[in-house]
Design a protein around this motif. Structure first.
Motif, PDB file in Angstrom:
ATOM      1  N   ILE A 116      -3.108  -3.278 -40.866  1.00  0.00           N
ATOM      2  CA  ILE A 116      -2.298  -3.282 -42.078  1.00  0.00           C
ATOM      3  C   ILE A 116      -1.163  -2.284 -41.912  1.00  0.00           C
ATOM      4  O   ILE A 116      -1.382  -1.130 -41.524  1.00  0.00           O
ATOM      5  CB  ILE A 116      -3.103  -2.913 -43.334  1.00  0.00           C
ATOM      6  N   GLU A 117       0.036  -2.732 -42.205  1.00  0.00           N
ATOM      7  CA  GLU A 117       1.177  -1.835 -42.302  1.00  0.00           C
ATOM      8  C   GLU A 117       1.529  -1.675 -43.780  1.00  0.00           C
ATOM      9  O   GLU A 117       2.004  -2.614 -44.427  1.00  0.00           O
ATOM     10  CB  GLU A 117       2.372  -2.380 -41.525  1.00  0.00           C
ATOM     11  N   PHE A 118       1.237  -0.487 -44.316  1.00  0.00           N
ATOM     12  CA  PHE A 118       1.615  -0.156 -45.691  1.00  0.00           C
ATOM     13  C   PHE A 118       3.013   0.467 -45.649  1.00  0.00           C
ATOM     14  O   PHE A 118       3.183   1.579 -45.145  1.00  0.00           O
ATOM     15  CB  PHE A 118       0.644   0.839 -46.307  1.00  0.00           C
ATOM     16  N   THR A 119       3.996  -0.258 -46.148  1.00  0.00           N
ATOM     17  CA  THR A 119       5.372   0.247 -46.176  1.00  0.00           C
ATOM     18  C   THR A 119       5.739   0.602 -47.608  1.00  0.00           C
ATOM     19  O   THR A 119       5.737  -0.254 -48.493  1.00  0.00           O
ATOM     20  CB  THR A 119       6.351  -0.798 -45.630  1.00  0.00           C
ATOM     21  N   ASN A 120       6.026   1.868 -47.817  1.00  0.00           N
ATOM     22  CA  ASN A 120       6.333   2.359 -49.156  1.00  0.00           C
ATOM     23  C   ASN A 120       7.846   2.319 -49.376  1.00  0.00           C
ATOM     24  O   ASN A 120       8.580   3.167 -48.879  1.00  0.00           O
ATOM     25  CB  ASN A 120       5.797   3.782 -49.328  1.00  0.00           C
ATOM     26  N   SER A 121       8.300   1.330 -50.124  1.00  0.00           N
ATOM     27  CA  SER A 121       9.727   1.187 -50.422  1.00  0.00           C
ATOM     28  C   SER A 121      10.124   1.893 -51.707  1.00  0.00           C
ATOM     29  O   SER A 121      11.256   1.728 -52.171  1.00  0.00           O
ATOM     30  CB  SER A 121      10.092  -0.303 -50.526  1.00  0.00           C
ATOM     31  N   THR A 122       9.207   2.654 -52.289  1.00  0.00           N
ATOM     32  CA  THR A 122       9.489   3.333 -53.552  1.00  0.00           C
ATOM     33  C   THR A 122       9.873   4.781 -53.303  1.00  0.00           C
ATOM     34  O   THR A 122       9.805   5.284 -52.180  1.00  0.00           O
ATOM     35  CB  THR A 122       8.267   3.285 -54.492  1.00  0.00           C
ATOM     36  N   ASP A 123      10.232   5.468 -54.369  1.00  0.00           N
ATOM     37  CA  ASP A 123      10.608   6.880 -54.287  1.00  0.00           C
ATOM     38  C   ASP A 123       9.460   7.797 -54.694  1.00  0.00           C
ATOM     39  O   ASP A 123       9.683   8.963 -55.019  1.00  0.00           O
ATOM     40  CB  ASP A 123      11.824   7.153 -55.181  1.00  0.00           C
ATOM     41  N   MET A 124       8.237   7.255 -54.642  1.00  0.00           N
ATOM     42  CA  MET A 124       7.073   8.042 -55.034  1.00  0.00           C
ATOM     43  C   MET A 124       5.939   7.817 -54.043  1.00  0.00           C
ATOM     44  O   MET A 124       5.874   6.790 -53.368  1.00  0.00           O
ATOM     45  CB  MET A 124       6.626   7.644 -56.444  1.00  0.00           C
ATOM     46  N   TRP A 125       5.053   8.791 -53.936  1.00  0.00           N
ATOM     47  CA  TRP A 125       3.903   8.668 -53.039  1.00  0.00           C
ATOM     48  C   TRP A 125       2.801   7.859 -53.706  1.00  0.00           C
ATOM     49  O   TRP A 125       2.683   7.830 -54.935  1.00  0.00           O
ATOM     50  CB  TRP A 125       3.388  10.053 -52.651  1.00  0.00           C
ATOM     51  N   HIS A 126       1.968   7.204 -52.888  1.00  0.00           N
ATOM     52  CA  HIS A 126       0.878   6.384 -53.408  1.00  0.00           C
ATOM     53  C   HIS A 126      -0.364   6.556 -52.530  1.00  0.00           C
ATOM     54  O   HIS A 126      -0.292   6.358 -51.318  1.00  0.00           O
ATOM     55  CB  HIS A 126       1.271   4.900 -53.417  1.00  0.00           C
ATOM     56  N   PRO A 127      -1.516   6.895 -53.124  1.00  0.00           N
ATOM     57  CA  PRO A 127      -2.774   6.902 -52.371  1.00  0.00           C
ATOM     58  C   PRO A 127      -3.385   5.499 -52.391  1.00  0.00           C
ATOM     59  O   PRO A 127      -3.875   5.044 -53.425  1.00  0.00           O
ATOM     60  CB  PRO A 127      -3.642   7.909 -53.136  1.00  0.00           C
ATOM     61  N   VAL A 128      -3.345   4.788 -51.270  1.00  0.00           N
ATOM     62  CA  VAL A 128      -3.839   3.414 -51.227  1.00  0.00           C
ATOM     63  C   VAL A 128      -5.312   3.411 -50.812  1.00  0.00           C
ATOM     64  O   VAL A 128      -5.722   4.134 -49.909  1.00  0.00           O
ATOM     65  CB  VAL A 128      -3.000   2.522 -50.295  1.00  0.00           C
ATOM     66  N   HIS A 129      -6.088   2.571 -51.484  1.00  0.00           N
ATOM     67  CA  HIS A 129      -7.539   2.509 -51.266  1.00  0.00           C
ATOM     68  C   HIS A 129      -7.939   1.078 -50.959  1.00  0.00           C
ATOM     69  O   HIS A 129      -7.591   0.151 -51.706  1.00  0.00           O
ATOM     70  CB  HIS A 129      -8.268   3.002 -52.518  1.00  0.00           C
TER      71      HIS A 129
END
Length: 479
Positions: A406-419
């Protein structure tokens, strides 16, 4: 075969009670021992240093820790005394699919006044926890630790301390449902606030910034930060003796807050994250995102010391005391140099050799883009918000036996803890085995896991408000 987007849901998917799910459960090594627990979710009052907050809990906050050994059958009866439906999710456990506690995906929700019995084999040792998976209930007091012991534990230590961190507002400033409603209206950026620090605007928090988190640290104002259910004005005291080696199991049960945790006068050796061992790593502090767990070893000095859980970027903190001898208790606002020292984050860690995934090329690749903004509060995956009425619409599909990347690409301006439910993945390049990982803004996190636990599994942001706004999806095994 590589997939870079959701495939149509027309293919047959495994159901949570299908034969492959039952076969996988039957194949787990068992001890023959059953450990049974009773939980009741119900309204309660939390004492916040003499101030009473009406909330919900499993009898205490946190709930009494549940404990079993690898291979034990865990049986938990949940009585729902809440005014609405609920479930329990066993966070981090690669358990049988129909016991995962996700309404509409793995089980029907438990109606108010009803009961449900969860029963499953404990597959792996480690520090886990449990909480509801209905609406914003997790941001109340419904949580507790689940500790799975290794009968052949290789670590050597004298005692344990479970530390559950939480940001708190329920019954003080608002309910979590009211917070979600306010956030969902969106938040327009305000010019001229740069460098002014965090500022509460109703239940929103403006100006919380953290370099470790890549910018915006969080957007919810919490009046209290708790360690094991107690605020800084009424801290827990952990009593021990000088020279004792303590395993501290840290769990972040918060809704919108990462914590930077340090023990004054001590260094920590990180030995596990999310239940799985890592090459020991010495640090002054540990950064823990929502849903993450870190186990550290500390050899205690003589005296009284502050355990500080700084709410990253929010200029507030949770606080507890470690006492091994005489001396004045430290103040809640004690300035400890460890907080500005070397901070352990997942990208600094490597998996222990005995849990590292064998080298193998991925059979399938999933590209999951994290999208949305505070302005529109339209958090989602790939520009699409999760449909809670049709949760199995357009799942990411995989097959048993595959190595999945899985490639989690964060295109937002905030951090995210993905589960990711039901599995542990490994960070690329020999990084740690985890089930919850921070993806920084404008960054990509690449992880691999083996598809060895058939069923339908949620993947989502563990910022509860981002998840409920739509940053959720389903990874489903094909029949």
């Amino acid at each position: 075969m590589a997939l870079t987007a959701c495939t149509p849901a027309s293919s047959r998917l495994l159901t949570p009670t299908s034969s492959p799910v039952r076969t996988a459960e039957a194949a787990r090594a068992v001890t023959g021992r059953t450990v049974s627990f009773d939980l009741r979710a119900a309204p309660t009052a939390l004492d916040l240093a003499g101030k009473s907050a009406q909330t919900w809990s499993y009898g205490s906050i946190p709930a009494q820790a549940l404990r079993a050994s690898v291979g034990d059958t865990i049986r938990v009866k949940l009585d729902n005394g809440l005014p609405e439906e609920t479930t329990i999710h066993w966070h981090g456990l690669a358990l049988r699919n129909d016991m995962d506690g996700v309404p509409g995906v793995t089980q029907p929700a438990i109606a108010a006044g009803d009961a449900f019995t969860y029963e499953y084999t404990a597959p792996h040792a480690g520090t886990y926890w449990f909480h509801p998976h209905v609406g914003t209930q997790i941001d109340r007091g419904l949580y507790g630790a689940l500790i799975i012991d290794d009968p052949n534990e290789p670590l050597r230590y004298d005692e344990e301390w479970v530390v559950i961190l939480d940001d708190w507002l329920d019954g003080v400033t608002a309910t979590p449902d009211q917070v979600l409603e306010e956030l969902s209206a969106g938040m327009q950026p305000m010019s001229g606030m740069e460098g002014m620090g965090p500022m509460a605007m109703g239940n929103m928090l403006m100006g919380a910034e953290s370099d470790l988190l890549g910018g915006d640290a969080g957007d919810v104002f919490y009046p209290e930060y708790l360690i094991n259910g107690r605020p800084a004005a009424d801290p827990e005291t952990y009593s021990s003796s000088p020279g004792r080696r303590v395993r501290i199991r840290m769990i972040n049960a918060g809704g919108d807050t990462a914590f930077r945790v340090a023990l004054g006068g001590h260094r920590m050796t990180v030995v596990h994250t999310d239940g799985f061992p890592v090459t020991p790593f010495e640090a002054d502090a540990v950064l823990i995102g929502m849903g993450e767990r870190y186990d550290v070893l500390v050899t205690l000095a003589d005296g009284a010391f502050p355990l500080v859980a700084a709410a990253e970027g929010k200029e507030a903190r949770g606080f507890a005391i470690v006492r091994t001898g005489s001396g004045s208790a430290p103040a809640p606002d004690a300035d400890i140099p460890e907080l500005s020292g070397l901070v352990a984050t997942a990208d600094r860690l490597t998996a222990a050799s005995d849990v590292a995934l064998p080298n193998r090329q991925p059979d399938r690749q999933l590209a999951i883009e994290l999208t949305g903004s505070m302005e529109q509060y339209d958090w989602g995956f790939g520009g699409r918000r999760f449909d809670f009425d049709r949760p199995l619409d357009q799942p990411w599909q995989i097959r048993s036996g595959e190595r999945v990347r899985i490639e989690f690409t964060n295109s937002t301006d905030m951090w995210h803890p993905v589960h990711l439910h039901g599995h542990t993945f490994q960070h690329a390049g020999g990084g740690p085995r985890k089930d919850t990982s921070v993806v920084l803004p404008q960054q990509t996190l690449t992880v691999d896991f083996d598809a060895d636990n058939p069923g339908r599994w949620l993947v989502h942001c563990h910022n509860i408000y981002h998840g409920e706004a739509g940053m959720m999806g389903v990874v489903a095994y094909q029949a």
